[in-house]
Design a protein around this motif. Structure first.
Motif, PDB file in Angstrom:
ATOM      1  N   MET A   1      -8.355  -9.490  13.592  1.00  0.00           N
ATOM      2  CA  MET A   1      -7.578  -8.553  12.815  1.00  0.00           C
ATOM      3  C   MET A   1      -6.309  -9.219  12.302  1.00  0.00           C
ATOM      4  O   MET A   1      -5.612  -9.865  13.042  1.00  0.00           O
ATOM      5  N   LYS A   2      -6.061  -9.015  11.060  1.00  0.00           N
ATOM      6  CA  LYS A   2      -4.817  -9.489  10.459  1.00  0.00           C
ATOM      7  C   LYS A   2      -3.816  -8.349  10.521  1.00  0.00           C
ATOM      8  O   LYS A   2      -4.133  -7.245  10.191  1.00  0.00           O
ATOM      9  N   ASP A   3      -2.654  -8.523  10.934  1.00  0.00           N
ATOM     10  CA  ASP A   3      -1.515  -7.616  10.885  1.00  0.00           C
ATOM     11  C   ASP A   3      -1.787  -6.237  10.267  1.00  0.00           C
ATOM     12  O   ASP A   3      -1.237  -5.897   9.233  1.00  0.00           O
ATOM     13  N   PHE A   4      -2.624  -5.434  10.890  1.00  0.00           N
ATOM     14  CA  PHE A   4      -2.921  -4.099  10.377  1.00  0.00           C
ATOM     15  C   PHE A   4      -1.726  -3.185  10.598  1.00  0.00           C
ATOM     16  O   PHE A   4      -1.188  -3.095  11.692  1.00  0.00           O
ATOM     17  N   ASP A   5      -1.303  -2.523   9.545  1.00  0.00           N
ATOM     18  CA  ASP A   5      -0.215  -1.557   9.599  1.00  0.00           C
ATOM     19  C   ASP A   5      -0.706  -0.277   8.955  1.00  0.00           C
ATOM     20  O   ASP A   5      -0.843  -0.210   7.730  1.00  0.00           O
ATOM     21  N   PRO A   6      -1.003   0.767   9.744  1.00  0.00           N
ATOM     22  CA  PRO A   6      -1.536   2.007   9.172  1.00  0.00           C
ATOM     23  C   PRO A   6      -0.629   2.596   8.093  1.00  0.00           C
ATOM     24  O   PRO A   6      -1.107   3.195   7.141  1.00  0.00           O
ATOM     25  N   ALA A   7       0.677   2.415   8.225  1.00  0.00           N
ATOM     26  CA  ALA A   7       1.609   2.954   7.228  1.00  0.00           C
ATOM     27  C   ALA A   7       1.408   2.294   5.866  1.00  0.00           C
ATOM     28  O   ALA A   7       1.683   2.908   4.829  1.00  0.00           O
ATOM     29  N   ALA A   8       0.923   1.062   5.849  1.00  0.00           N
ATOM     30  CA  ALA A   8       0.706   0.353   4.587  1.00  0.00           C
ATOM     31  C   ALA A   8      -0.388   1.001   3.747  1.00  0.00           C
ATOM     32  O   ALA A   8      -0.429   0.820   2.529  1.00  0.00           O
ATOM     33  N   LEU A   9      -1.252   1.794   4.374  1.00  0.00           N
ATOM     34  CA  LEU A   9      -2.325   2.447   3.624  1.00  0.00           C
ATOM     35  C   LEU A   9      -1.780   3.454   2.617  1.00  0.00           C
ATOM     36  O   LEU A   9      -2.424   3.750   1.608  1.00  0.00           O
ATOM     37  N   ALA A  10      -0.581   3.982   2.883  1.00  0.00           N
ATOM     38  CA  ALA A  10       0.023   4.975   1.990  1.00  0.00           C
ATOM     39  C   ALA A  10       0.374   4.390   0.627  1.00  0.00           C
ATOM     40  O   ALA A  10       0.539   5.142  -0.340  1.00  0.00           O
ATOM     41  N   GLN A  11       0.482   3.070   0.518  1.00  0.00           N
ATOM     42  CA  GLN A  11       0.813   2.460  -0.768  1.00  0.00           C
ATOM     43  C   GLN A  11      -0.327   2.542  -1.768  1.00  0.00           C
ATOM     44  O   GLN A  11      -0.125   2.346  -2.969  1.00  0.00           O
ATOM     45  N   PHE A  12      -1.532   2.838  -1.292  1.00  0.00           N
ATOM     46  CA  PHE A  12      -2.697   2.877  -2.176  1.00  0.00           C
ATOM     47  C   PHE A  12      -2.887   4.292  -2.718  1.00  0.00           C
ATOM     48  O   PHE A  12      -3.259   5.206  -1.990  1.00  0.00           O
ATOM     49  N   THR A  13      -2.609   4.455  -4.004  1.00  0.00           N
ATOM     50  CA  THR A  13      -2.725   5.770  -4.638  1.00  0.00           C
ATOM     51  C   THR A  13      -3.720   5.749  -5.789  1.00  0.00           C
ATOM     52  O   THR A  13      -3.835   6.695  -6.535  1.00  0.00           O
ATOM     53  N   GLY A  14      -4.403   4.692  -5.950  1.00  0.00           N
ATOM     54  CA  GLY A  14      -5.418   4.494  -6.972  1.00  0.00           C
ATOM     55  C   GLY A  14      -6.004   3.127  -6.724  1.00  0.00           C
ATOM     56  O   GLY A  14      -5.695   2.499  -5.721  1.00  0.00           O
ATOM     57  N   THR A  15      -6.823   2.670  -7.631  1.00  0.00           N
ATOM     58  CA  THR A  15      -7.373   1.331  -7.460  1.00  0.00           C
ATOM     59  C   THR A  15      -7.380   0.605  -8.790  1.00  0.00           C
ATOM     60  O   THR A  15      -7.493   1.240  -9.843  1.00  0.00           O
ATOM     61  N   GLU A  16      -7.204  -0.683  -8.732  1.00  0.00           N
ATOM     62  CA  GLU A  16      -7.283  -1.510  -9.931  1.00  0.00           C
ATOM     63  C   GLU A  16      -8.631  -2.189 -10.047  1.00  0.00           C
ATOM     64  O   GLU A  16      -9.022  -2.625 -11.121  1.00  0.00           O
TER      65      GLU A  16
ATOM     66  N   ILE B   1     -16.221  -0.131  -2.972  1.00  0.00           N
ATOM     67  CA  ILE B   1     -15.007   0.236  -2.248  1.00  0.00           C
ATOM     68  C   ILE B   1     -13.809  -0.039  -3.148  1.00  0.00           C
ATOM     69  O   ILE B   1     -13.876  -0.859  -4.060  1.00  0.00           O
ATOM     70  N   THR B   2     -12.725   0.636  -2.867  1.00  0.00           N
ATOM     71  CA  THR B   2     -11.493   0.506  -3.629  1.00  0.00           C
ATOM     72  C   THR B   2     -10.599  -0.575  -3.020  1.00  0.00           C
ATOM     73  O   THR B   2     -10.880  -1.107  -1.942  1.00  0.00           O
ATOM     74  N   ASP B   3      -9.476  -0.831  -3.711  1.00  0.00           N
ATOM     75  CA  ASP B   3      -8.492  -1.782  -3.188  1.00  0.00           C
ATOM     76  C   ASP B   3      -8.022  -1.394  -1.790  1.00  0.00           C
ATOM     77  O   ASP B   3      -7.881  -2.236  -0.907  1.00  0.00           O
ATOM     78  N   GLY B   4      -7.763  -0.113  -1.587  1.00  0.00           N
ATOM     79  CA  GLY B   4      -7.262   0.358  -0.298  1.00  0.00           C
ATOM     80  C   GLY B   4      -8.254   0.182   0.827  1.00  0.00           C
ATOM     81  O   GLY B   4      -7.898  -0.223   1.937  1.00  0.00           O
ATOM     82  N   VAL B   5      -9.519   0.485   0.562  1.00  0.00           N
ATOM     83  CA  VAL B   5     -10.550   0.325   1.595  1.00  0.00           C
ATOM     84  C   VAL B   5     -10.782  -1.151   1.879  1.00  0.00           C
ATOM     85  O   VAL B   5     -10.977  -1.540   3.036  1.00  0.00           O
ATOM     86  N   LYS B   6     -10.710  -1.986   0.855  1.00  0.00           N
ATOM     87  CA  LYS B   6     -10.830  -3.433   1.090  1.00  0.00           C
ATOM     88  C   LYS B   6      -9.677  -3.919   1.965  1.00  0.00           C
ATOM     89  O   LYS B   6      -9.882  -4.691   2.904  1.00  0.00           O
ATOM     90  N   TYR B   7      -8.472  -3.452   1.677  1.00  0.00           N
ATOM     91  CA  TYR B   7      -7.320  -3.816   2.504  1.00  0.00           C
ATOM     92  C   TYR B   7      -7.543  -3.357   3.949  1.00  0.00           C
ATOM     93  O   TYR B   7      -7.319  -4.119   4.889  1.00  0.00           O
ATOM     94  N   LEU B   8      -7.991  -2.138   4.133  1.00  0.00           N
ATOM     95  CA  LEU B   8      -8.275  -1.609   5.473  1.00  0.00           C
ATOM     96  C   LEU B   8      -9.304  -2.481   6.180  1.00  0.00           C
ATOM     97  O   LEU B   8      -9.096  -2.897   7.325  1.00  0.00           O
TER      98      LEU B   8
END
Length: 118
Positions: A1-16, A27-34
């Motif tokens: 696991m790389k530095d998972f921060d659940p609060a960082a998921l809030a930054q994803f409000t759409g996907t590019e 999957i979206t940018d946010g799910v890939k990050y997760l």
């Protein structure tokens, strides 16, 4: 696991960008990050396997993982509390007590996204 921060998921409000994880699954940018930071591609694999079985009669499915100690329960629901599928996961190191994803059928693909990306 790389530095998972659940609060960082809030930054994803759409996907590019969308990422293909199976022939009819994106999957979206946010799910890939997760998946990258929490090391949980297994969660996506489990969701995909259940969505294949469900088919596309419901265009919206809520995917919920609830962790209890080192075990978890994965449910796929209709969004109104009706459970389509339920799977017990005997061991997980998922780093948060719960994670909810949305799966939406776009007519050609299931798109897995964070709730903030809906």
């Amino acid at each position: 696991m790389k530095d998972f921060d659940p609060a960082a998921l809030a930054q994803f409000t759409g996907t590019e960008r969308y990422y293909r994880i199976a022939p009819k699954f994106l999957i979206t940018d946010g799910v890939k990050y997760l998946a990258d930071t929490a090391g949980c591609y297994w969660l996506l694999d489990a969701a995909v396997s259940h969505l294949v079985q469900l088919g596309t009669a419901d265009w919206f499915v809520l995917v919920r993982l609830v962790v209890n100690g080192s075990a978890a329960v994965l449910t796929l629901e209709d969004g109104n509390g009706r459970v389509h599928r339920k799977q017990t996961i005997p061991y997980t190191d998922f780093p948060a007590p719960q994670q909810v994803l949305y799966a939406c059928w776009d007519g050609q693909h299931w798109v897995l996204m964070l709730t903030g990306e809906y």
